[in-house]
Design a protein around this motif. Structure first.
Motif, PDB file in Angstrom:
ATOM      1  N   GLU A 141       0.834  -1.208   0.000  1.00 36.68           N
ATOM      2  CA  GLU A 141       0.000   0.000   0.000  1.00 36.68           C
ATOM      3  C   GLU A 141       0.868   1.258   0.000  1.00 36.68           C
ATOM      4  O   GLU A 141       0.583   2.226  -0.715  1.00 36.68           O
ATOM      5  CB  GLU A 141      -0.916  -0.008   1.223  1.00 36.68           C
ATOM      6  CG  GLU A 141      -1.887   1.166   1.259  1.00 36.68           C
ATOM      7  CD  GLU A 141      -2.818   1.101   2.455  1.00 36.68           C
ATOM      8  OE1 GLU A 141      -3.517   2.114   2.706  1.00 36.68           O
ATOM      9  OE2 GLU A 141      -2.842   0.066   3.142  1.00 36.68           O
ATOM     10  N   HIS A 142       1.946   1.238   0.792  1.00 37.04           N
ATOM     11  CA  HIS A 142       2.859   2.385   0.818  1.00 37.04           C
ATOM     12  C   HIS A 142       3.510   2.582  -0.561  1.00 37.04           C
ATOM     13  O   HIS A 142       3.663   3.717  -1.027  1.00 37.04           O
ATOM     14  CB  HIS A 142       3.943   2.171   1.873  1.00 37.04           C
ATOM     15  CG  HIS A 142       3.469   2.360   3.286  1.00 37.04           C
ATOM     16  ND1 HIS A 142       2.686   3.422   3.660  1.00 37.04           N
ATOM     17  CD2 HIS A 142       3.679   1.618   4.410  1.00 37.04           C
ATOM     18  CE1 HIS A 142       2.429   3.339   4.963  1.00 37.04           C
ATOM     19  NE2 HIS A 142       3.018   2.246   5.444  1.00 37.04           N
ATOM     20  N   ALA A 143       3.895   1.484  -1.197  1.00 36.69           N
ATOM     21  CA  ALA A 143       4.539   1.570  -2.509  1.00 36.69           C
ATOM     22  C   ALA A 143       3.582   2.137  -3.556  1.00 36.69           C
ATOM     23  O   ALA A 143       3.950   2.999  -4.364  1.00 36.69           O
ATOM     24  CB  ALA A 143       5.056   0.203  -2.942  1.00 36.69           C
ATOM     25  N   GLU A 144       2.343   1.668  -3.540  1.00 38.66           N
ATOM     26  CA  GLU A 144       1.354   2.142  -4.514  1.00 38.66           C
ATOM     27  C   GLU A 144       1.014   3.604  -4.271  1.00 38.66           C
ATOM     28  O   GLU A 144       0.837   4.381  -5.222  1.00 38.66           O
ATOM     29  CB  GLU A 144       0.110   1.263  -4.456  1.00 38.66           C
ATOM     30  CG  GLU A 144       0.361  -0.151  -4.988  1.00 38.66           C
ATOM     31  CD  GLU A 144      -0.826  -1.076  -4.794  1.00 38.66           C
ATOM     32  OE1 GLU A 144      -1.759  -0.689  -4.035  1.00 38.66           O
ATOM     33  OE2 GLU A 144      -0.833  -2.172  -5.392  1.00 38.66           O
ATOM     34  N   ASP A 145       0.916   4.000  -3.016  1.00 44.64           N
ATOM     35  CA  ASP A 145       0.662   5.410  -2.688  1.00 44.64           C
ATOM     36  C   ASP A 145       1.823   6.284  -3.151  1.00 44.64           C
ATOM     37  O   ASP A 145       1.616   7.400  -3.656  1.00 44.64           O
ATOM     38  CB  ASP A 145       0.455   5.588  -1.182  1.00 44.64           C
ATOM     39  CG  ASP A 145      -0.884   5.025  -0.702  1.00 44.64           C
ATOM     40  OD1 ASP A 145      -1.745   4.756  -1.566  1.00 44.64           O
ATOM     41  OD2 ASP A 145      -1.054   4.864   0.522  1.00 44.64           O
ATOM     42  N   TYR A 146       3.038   5.775  -2.955  1.00 45.66           N
ATOM     43  CA  TYR A 146       4.222   6.530  -3.366  1.00 45.66           C
ATOM     44  C   TYR A 146       4.242   6.737  -4.883  1.00 45.66           C
ATOM     45  O   TYR A 146       4.475   7.846  -5.375  1.00 45.66           O
ATOM     46  CB  TYR A 146       5.488   5.790  -2.920  1.00 45.66           C
ATOM     47  CG  TYR A 146       6.770   6.395  -3.443  1.00 45.66           C
ATOM     48  CD1 TYR A 146       7.266   7.576  -2.920  1.00 45.66           C
ATOM     49  CD2 TYR A 146       7.477   5.775  -4.472  1.00 45.66           C
ATOM     50  CE1 TYR A 146       8.437   8.137  -3.405  1.00 45.66           C
ATOM     51  CE2 TYR A 146       8.647   6.324  -4.972  1.00 45.66           C
ATOM     52  CZ  TYR A 146       9.126   7.512  -4.431  1.00 45.66           C
ATOM     53  OH  TYR A 146      10.276   8.068  -4.928  1.00 45.66           O
ATOM     54  N   LEU A 147       3.969   5.681  -5.632  1.00 42.10           N
ATOM     55  CA  LEU A 147       3.954   5.784  -7.093  1.00 42.10           C
ATOM     56  C   LEU A 147       2.843   6.721  -7.558  1.00 42.10           C
ATOM     57  O   LEU A 147       3.053   7.528  -8.482  1.00 42.10           O
ATOM     58  CB  LEU A 147       3.766   4.395  -7.710  1.00 42.10           C
ATOM     59  CG  LEU A 147       4.933   3.419  -7.554  1.00 42.10           C
ATOM     60  CD1 LEU A 147       4.542   2.043  -8.084  1.00 42.10           C
ATOM     61  CD2 LEU A 147       6.182   3.926  -8.281  1.00 42.10           C
ATOM     62  N   ALA A 148       1.688   6.643  -6.934  1.00 45.11           N
ATOM     63  CA  ALA A 148       0.572   7.524  -7.304  1.00 45.11           C
ATOM     64  C   ALA A 148       0.927   8.984  -7.044  1.00 45.11           C
ATOM     65  O   ALA A 148       0.613   9.869  -7.859  1.00 45.11           O
ATOM     66  CB  ALA A 148      -0.681   7.132  -6.522  1.00 45.11           C
TER      67      ALA A 148
ATOM     68  N   PHE B 187       9.137  13.437 -20.707  1.00 46.88           N
ATOM     69  CA  PHE B 187       9.143  14.179 -19.450  1.00 46.88           C
ATOM     70  C   PHE B 187       7.854  14.976 -19.260  1.00 46.88           C
ATOM     71  O   PHE B 187       7.821  15.980 -18.579  1.00 46.88           O
ATOM     72  CB  PHE B 187      10.373  15.092 -19.401  1.00 46.88           C
ATOM     73  CG  PHE B 187      11.665  14.338 -19.500  1.00 46.88           C
ATOM     74  CD1 PHE B 187      12.174  13.657 -18.415  1.00 46.88           C
ATOM     75  CD2 PHE B 187      12.352  14.275 -20.702  1.00 46.88           C
ATOM     76  CE1 PHE B 187      13.353  12.941 -18.514  1.00 46.88           C
ATOM     77  CE2 PHE B 187      13.543  13.570 -20.810  1.00 46.88           C
ATOM     78  CZ  PHE B 187      14.041  12.892 -19.707  1.00 46.88           C
ATOM     79  N   GLY B 188       6.767  14.511 -19.901  1.00 43.75           N
ATOM     80  CA  GLY B 188       5.472  15.129 -19.724  1.00 43.75           C
ATOM     81  C   GLY B 188       5.350  16.504 -20.348  1.00 43.75           C
ATOM     82  O   GLY B 188       4.503  17.304 -19.929  1.00 43.75           O
ATOM     83  N   LYS B 189       6.156  16.803 -21.347  1.00 48.79           N
ATOM     84  CA  LYS B 189       6.140  18.119 -21.975  1.00 48.79           C
ATOM     85  C   LYS B 189       5.610  18.038 -23.400  1.00 48.79           C
ATOM     86  O   LYS B 189       5.523  16.973 -23.991  1.00 48.79           O
ATOM     87  CB  LYS B 189       7.556  18.713 -21.992  1.00 48.79           C
ATOM     88  CG  LYS B 189       8.179  18.923 -20.620  1.00 48.79           C
ATOM     89  CD  LYS B 189       9.578  19.502 -20.748  1.00 48.79           C
ATOM     90  CE  LYS B 189      10.215  19.736 -19.379  1.00 48.79           C
ATOM     91  NZ  LYS B 189      11.578  20.294 -19.502  1.00 48.79           N
ATOM     92  N   HIS B 190       5.262  19.211 -23.944  1.00 46.24           N
ATOM     93  CA  HIS B 190       4.910  19.345 -25.352  1.00 46.24           C
ATOM     94  C   HIS B 190       6.016  20.165 -26.026  1.00 46.24           C
ATOM     95  O   HIS B 190       6.653  20.999 -25.392  1.00 46.24           O
ATOM     96  CB  HIS B 190       3.580  20.084 -25.535  1.00 46.24           C
ATOM     97  CG  HIS B 190       2.407  19.410 -24.894  1.00 46.24           C
ATOM     98  ND1 HIS B 190       2.417  18.091 -24.505  1.00 46.24           N
ATOM     99  CD2 HIS B 190       1.171  19.881 -24.572  1.00 46.24           C
ATOM    100  CE1 HIS B 190       1.242  17.777 -23.985  1.00 46.24           C
ATOM    101  NE2 HIS B 190       0.476  18.844 -23.999  1.00 46.24           N
TER     102      HIS B 190
ATOM    103  N   ARG C 253       3.519  10.123  -9.718  1.00 44.82           N
ATOM    104  CA  ARG C 253       2.891  10.252 -11.040  1.00 44.82           C
ATOM    105  C   ARG C 253       1.975  11.461 -11.093  1.00 44.82           C
ATOM    106  O   ARG C 253       1.840  12.105 -12.139  1.00 44.82           O
ATOM    107  CB  ARG C 253       2.145   8.965 -11.381  1.00 44.82           C
ATOM    108  CG  ARG C 253       3.088   7.836 -11.765  1.00 44.82           C
ATOM    109  CD  ARG C 253       2.403   6.490 -11.832  1.00 44.82           C
ATOM    110  NE  ARG C 253       3.340   5.465 -12.289  1.00 44.82           N
ATOM    111  CZ  ARG C 253       3.238   4.172 -11.990  1.00 44.82           C
ATOM    112  NH1 ARG C 253       2.220   3.742 -11.250  1.00 44.82           N
ATOM    113  NH2 ARG C 253       4.137   3.309 -12.440  1.00 44.82           N
ATOM    114  N   ALA C 254       1.335  11.791  -9.969  1.00 38.59           N
ATOM    115  CA  ALA C 254       0.495  12.984  -9.925  1.00 38.59           C
ATOM    116  C   ALA C 254       1.328  14.250 -10.108  1.00 38.59           C
ATOM    117  O   ALA C 254       0.817  15.283 -10.546  1.00 38.59           O
ATOM    118  CB  ALA C 254      -0.263  13.040  -8.599  1.00 38.59           C
ATOM    119  N   LEU C 255       2.619  14.159  -9.802  1.00 34.39           N
ATOM    120  CA  LEU C 255       3.528  15.296  -9.976  1.00 34.39           C
ATOM    121  C   LEU C 255       4.102  15.353 -11.385  1.00 34.39           C
ATOM    122  O   LEU C 255       4.890  16.248 -11.688  1.00 34.39           O
ATOM    123  CB  LEU C 255       4.666  15.207  -8.953  1.00 34.39           C
ATOM    124  CG  LEU C 255       4.249  15.378  -7.491  1.00 34.39           C
ATOM    125  CD1 LEU C 255       5.424  15.088  -6.550  1.00 34.39           C
ATOM    126  CD2 LEU C 255       3.723  16.798  -7.248  1.00 34.39           C
ATOM    127  N   GLY C 256       3.742  14.381 -12.232  1.00 36.51           N
ATOM    128  CA  GLY C 256       4.171  14.422 -13.626  1.00 36.51           C
ATOM    129  C   GLY C 256       5.193  13.380 -14.015  1.00 36.51           C
ATOM    130  O   GLY C 256       5.585  13.309 -15.184  1.00 36.51           O
TER     131      GLY C 256
END
Length: 306
Positions: free
Chosen positions: A3-10, A166-169, A13-16
């Motif tokens: 659960e900690h690992a999945e929360d960390y990845l989420a 890197f999440g850019k255009h 990823r929310a930060l880009g």
């Protein structure tokens, strides 16, 4: 722990951050801890997991795996003080780049001929145009696969590359002949034959988007058909090597034209979508010819000093 690992990845990823490979490795580490009934992350467990690769004894690979465990451990230690953070001097990280294959114009011709022999005809047209675009633009393979028809500005000869590594255009001006080639591909009768289910430029014979995870298989078959090979000890030529070839060719042209390469490197870095110029600087050692030209320019500059 999971659960900690999945929360960390989420959170990341929310930060880009995409964390595709990182996420796979982290969850593999969690699988290892669960399989060994470990409820606390320890240095011993992290090291044991990092080196448990029966098919590889490469210490660089091991160090990269351990780095995943170390980064997660730093986060987890805030939540669980019993967590061990593996020291940085355990399997110290070594950065290593794979020597790229720099394609010659003759090899490009051979690959385009081999692609033209694919069947059905739509597959041949797709692969000829796909390889040619990579060669003249330096786009990443995934970027070309994700290119939509709406991303092509036919009037101003500009490609818009969206949601990159890197999440850019970014916008990429291209030669008018490149736009003509894309237009000819889109207007080809063969492309209108399947029911197209995607806005993508490059499609499969089923009318779906060309999948960047599958294209290496077809390209490897084209490489074998042409007899193109890498020197002994080097990895076989890849699709990504078109990006290297584009960059090195551009730099060679600038050196031969006598332009200020140092001033133009940020242009090239932006065009390629590098996160910072240091990724582009590496290409100065990308080929013996380019390295020799850079050394010659440097010697000339020092020779002018009093």
């Amino acid at each position: 722990m999971r659960e900690h690992a999945e929360d960390y990845l989420a959170m990341r990823r929310a930060l880009g951050f995409q964390l595709t490979t990182f996420g796979q490795k982290l969850l593999s580490f969690i699988d290892y801890l669960e399989a060994h009934e470990m409820s606390v992350l320890t240095t011993e467990a992290a090291l044991s997991w990092a080196t448990s690769t029966p098919r590889s004894t490469d210490q660089v690979h091991w160090s990269r795996r351990l780095m995943v465990a170390r980064i997660f451990a730093r986060h987890l230690a805030v939540l669980d003080p019993a967590t061990d953070v593996p020291p940085v001097d355990v399997l110290p990280h070594h950065y290593r780049r794979v020597t790229p294959h720099l394609y010659t114009p003759g090899e490009l011709d051979r690959l385009l001929d081999a692609a033209g022999a694919l069947r059905p005809q739509l597959r041949a047209l797709t692969w000829r145009t796909f390889i040619a675009l990579l060669a003249v633009s330096g786009m990443r393979t995934s970027e070309a696969c994700h290119l939509d028809v709406s991303d092509v500005d036919f009037d101003d000869a500009v490609l818009t590359v969206r949601d990159t590594k890197f999440g850019k255009h970014r916008q990429m001006p291209v030669h008018a002949s490149t736009i003509t080639a894309i237009r000819d591909y889109l207007d080809a009768p063969e492309r209108a034959h399947p029911v197209v289910h995607t806005p993508a430029v490059f499609i499969t014979t089923r009318g779906t988007r060309l999948d960047h995870t599958n294209v290496p298989r077809t390209f490897a078959a084209l490489i074998r058909a042409t007899g193109i090979s890498a020197p002994a000890g080097q990895r076989s030529p890849r699709l990504h090597d078109w990006r290297h070839t584009f960059c090195v060719t551009t730099l060679l042209t600038w050196y031969r034209d006598g332009v200020d390469v140092q001033a133009r490197l940020p242009w090239l870095s932006t065009y390629l979508g590098h996160v910072d110029p240091k990724s582009t600087y590496w290409y100065l050692t990308g080929s013996p010819e380019l390295l020799a030209l850079a050394a010659e320019r440097l010697e000339h500059a020092f020779g002018e000093q009093p």
